[in-house]
Design a protein around this motif. Sequence first.
Motif, PDB file in Angstrom:
ATOM      1  N   UNK A 211      52.474  30.476 -28.567  1.00  0.00           N
ATOM      2  CA  UNK A 211      53.768  31.164 -28.630  1.00  0.00           C
ATOM      3  C   UNK A 211      54.836  30.292 -29.282  1.00  0.00           C
ATOM      4  N   UNK A 212      54.459  29.122 -29.754  1.00  0.00           N
ATOM      5  CA  UNK A 212      55.452  28.191 -30.276  1.00  0.00           C
ATOM      6  C   UNK A 212      55.270  27.858 -31.749  1.00  0.00           C
ATOM      7  N   UNK A 213      55.934  26.793 -32.160  1.00  0.00           N
ATOM      8  CA  UNK A 213      55.966  26.412 -33.574  1.00  0.00           C
ATOM      9  C   UNK A 213      54.671  25.759 -34.048  1.00  0.00           C
ATOM     10  N   UNK A 214      53.838  25.280 -33.127  1.00  0.00           N
ATOM     11  CA  UNK A 214      52.598  24.601 -33.545  1.00  0.00           C
ATOM     12  C   UNK A 214      51.467  25.610 -33.734  1.00  0.00           C
ATOM     13  N   UNK A 215      51.218  26.424 -32.727  1.00  0.00           N
ATOM     14  CA  UNK A 215      50.166  27.436 -32.825  1.00  0.00           C
ATOM     15  C   UNK A 215      48.830  26.951 -32.284  1.00  0.00           C
ATOM     16  N   UNK A 216      47.996  27.914 -31.918  1.00  0.00           N
ATOM     17  CA  UNK A 216      46.713  27.612 -31.275  1.00  0.00           C
ATOM     18  C   UNK A 216      45.768  26.880 -32.223  1.00  0.00           C
ATOM     19  N   UNK A 217      45.704  27.292 -33.476  1.00  0.00           N
ATOM     20  CA  UNK A 217      44.713  26.716 -34.391  1.00  0.00           C
ATOM     21  C   UNK A 217      44.920  25.209 -34.579  1.00  0.00           C
ATOM     22  N   UNK A 218      46.162  24.823 -34.829  1.00  0.00           N
ATOM     23  CA  UNK A 218      46.437  23.399 -35.054  1.00  0.00           C
ATOM     24  C   UNK A 218      46.236  22.596 -33.771  1.00  0.00           C
ATOM     25  N   UNK A 219      46.657  23.152 -32.630  1.00  0.00           N
ATOM     26  CA  UNK A 219      46.476  22.440 -31.361  1.00  0.00           C
ATOM     27  C   UNK A 219      44.991  22.264 -31.053  1.00  0.00           C
ATOM     28  N   UNK A 220      44.216  23.351 -31.263  1.00  0.00           N
ATOM     29  CA  UNK A 220      42.779  23.289 -30.985  1.00  0.00           C
ATOM     30  C   UNK A 220      42.104  22.277 -31.898  1.00  0.00           C
ATOM     31  N   UNK A 221      42.494  22.288 -33.168  1.00  0.00           N
ATOM     32  CA  UNK A 221      41.873  21.353 -34.115  1.00  0.00           C
ATOM     33  C   UNK A 221      42.191  19.908 -33.740  1.00  0.00           C
ATOM     34  N   UNK A 222      43.442  19.661 -33.334  1.00  0.00           N
ATOM     35  CA  UNK A 222      43.832  18.278 -33.006  1.00  0.00           C
ATOM     36  C   UNK A 222      43.104  17.779 -31.760  1.00  0.00           C
ATOM     37  N   UNK A 223      43.039  18.605 -30.707  1.00  0.00           N
ATOM     38  CA  UNK A 223      42.441  18.084 -29.460  1.00  0.00           C
ATOM     39  C   UNK A 223      40.922  18.010 -29.522  1.00  0.00           C
ATOM     40  N   UNK A 224      40.327  18.589 -30.558  1.00  0.00           N
ATOM     41  CA  UNK A 224      38.876  18.443 -30.712  1.00  0.00           C
ATOM     42  C   UNK A 224      38.510  17.243 -31.572  1.00  0.00           C
ATOM     43  N   UNK A 225      39.540  16.536 -32.086  1.00  0.00           N
ATOM     44  CA  UNK A 225      39.299  15.321 -32.877  1.00  0.00           C
ATOM     45  C   UNK A 225      39.353  14.114 -31.940  1.00  0.00           C
ATOM     46  N   UNK A 226      38.549  13.094 -32.230  1.00  0.00           N
ATOM     47  CA  UNK A 226      38.725  11.804 -31.558  1.00  0.00           C
ATOM     48  C   UNK A 226      40.041  11.206 -32.025  1.00  0.00           C
ATOM     49  N   UNK A 227      40.792  10.490 -31.179  1.00  0.00           N
ATOM     50  CA  UNK A 227      40.445  10.076 -29.818  1.00  0.00           C
ATOM     51  C   UNK A 227      40.858  11.073 -28.745  1.00  0.00           C
ATOM     52  N   UNK A 228      41.425  12.230 -29.130  1.00  0.00           N
ATOM     53  CA  UNK A 228      41.893  13.169 -28.104  1.00  0.00           C
ATOM     54  C   UNK A 228      40.729  13.892 -27.422  1.00  0.00           C
ATOM     55  N   UNK A 229      39.615  14.044 -28.143  1.00  0.00           N
ATOM     56  CA  UNK A 229      38.507  14.852 -27.635  1.00  0.00           C
ATOM     57  C   UNK A 229      37.903  14.299 -26.348  1.00  0.00           C
ATOM     58  N   UNK A 230      38.084  13.008 -26.111  1.00  0.00           N
ATOM     59  CA  UNK A 230      37.484  12.413 -24.901  1.00  0.00           C
ATOM     60  C   UNK A 230      38.450  12.420 -23.707  1.00  0.00           C
ATOM     61  N   UNK A 231      39.668  12.865 -23.931  1.00  0.00           N
ATOM     62  CA  UNK A 231      40.701  12.745 -22.892  1.00  0.00           C
ATOM     63  C   UNK A 231      40.728  13.961 -21.960  1.00  0.00           C
ATOM     64  N   UNK A 232      41.266  13.754 -20.769  1.00  0.00           N
ATOM     65  CA  UNK A 232      41.529  14.873 -19.866  1.00  0.00           C
ATOM     66  C   UNK A 232      42.667  15.706 -20.445  1.00  0.00           C
ATOM     67  N   UNK A 233      42.514  17.025 -20.414  1.00  0.00           N
ATOM     68  CA  UNK A 233      43.541  17.908 -20.971  1.00  0.00           C
ATOM     69  C   UNK A 233      44.338  18.552 -19.833  1.00  0.00           C
ATOM     70  N   UNK A 234      45.639  18.381 -19.901  1.00  0.00           N
ATOM     71  CA  UNK A 234      46.533  18.892 -18.854  1.00  0.00           C
ATOM     72  C   UNK A 234      47.585  19.795 -19.497  1.00  0.00           C
ATOM     73  N   UNK A 235      47.781  20.968 -18.918  1.00  0.00           N
ATOM     74  CA  UNK A 235      48.804  21.891 -19.435  1.00  0.00           C
ATOM     75  C   UNK A 235      50.121  21.669 -18.714  1.00  0.00           C
ATOM     76  N   UNK A 236      51.202  21.656 -19.479  1.00  0.00           N
ATOM     77  CA  UNK A 236      52.549  21.614 -18.887  1.00  0.00           C
ATOM     78  C   UNK A 236      53.357  22.785 -19.457  1.00  0.00           C
ATOM     79  N   UNK A 237      52.659  23.861 -19.733  1.00  0.00           N
ATOM     80  CA  UNK A 237      53.311  25.016 -20.359  1.00  0.00           C
ATOM     81  C   UNK A 237      54.094  25.820 -19.321  1.00  0.00           C
ATOM     82  N   UNK A 238      55.130  26.548 -19.763  1.00  0.00           N
ATOM     83  CA  UNK A 238      56.003  27.221 -18.788  1.00  0.00           C
ATOM     84  C   UNK A 238      55.401  28.445 -18.114  1.00  0.00           C
TER      85      UNK A 238
END
Length: 259
Positions: A211-238
Amino acid sequence: MIGASVIQIFSNSPRTWKAASIALGGFEGFGDAIDAAGSGVQRVVSHVSYLVNIASPDPELYERSVRVLRETLNFCGTIGVTGAVLHLGSHRGVGLDARLGAIRDAIDDALAASQSVKLLLENSAGAGDSVGSSLSDLARIIGSVQQTHRIGVCLDTQHLFAAGCDFRAATATAARRIAGELPEGSVQAVHLNDSKVVSGSHLDRHENLGAGAIGVDALAALICEDPLAKADVILETPGDGDGPRREDVDLAKRMVGLT
Ligand SMILES: [Zn+2]
């Protein structure tokens, strides 16, 4: 239950100075409740109070921050929380160089006061004189502390974007830059948030995924790349105003390929 496997809690009210204390009660059986069959929660991290500012040049505010950080880590260890996320605060114009030693001392002191809890430094959006909008600053701080194995980074996608890293068209390049600037293995958590504001605005304004300026596609692509892919994912969305909903967790799981 909203289907989360990692949750983030506040061990005290995030906008007060009162540190959590086991003596206040109410925490007996916290670990057992989390472990209970069906909760699905595998790990719990805590967010340190927003008032804590270990970069502050004001001696009173700094001392108070050091004390609350120490008490928070101690408390987290007691109730079985594995990591505590910290905003580094603001140097109020004096610059990181002038405050690096004080930041290091605060972290060393807090880690020495607890056994195993990891401290996760969060990148900032860069508002005011906040420390940590540049990943190289986070790397400098990590490199200065004694127990480097107990320090990590919690990378907030909204803060990264708002700080000026517009990764939408080049997620692989952005991920490589993140890996190059931060110590290996340090990205241990990701705050997965979309952004209400444009890149470079330096404002901390989370939006629901997609719903924001980044969008699902870019966020999904980034968190599936190392080094983010190995991290715990936490939502702080409203969500609808009360934080992440089941549908947000479901979407996040699809984004990381869990469902
Ligand atoms: Zn965050």
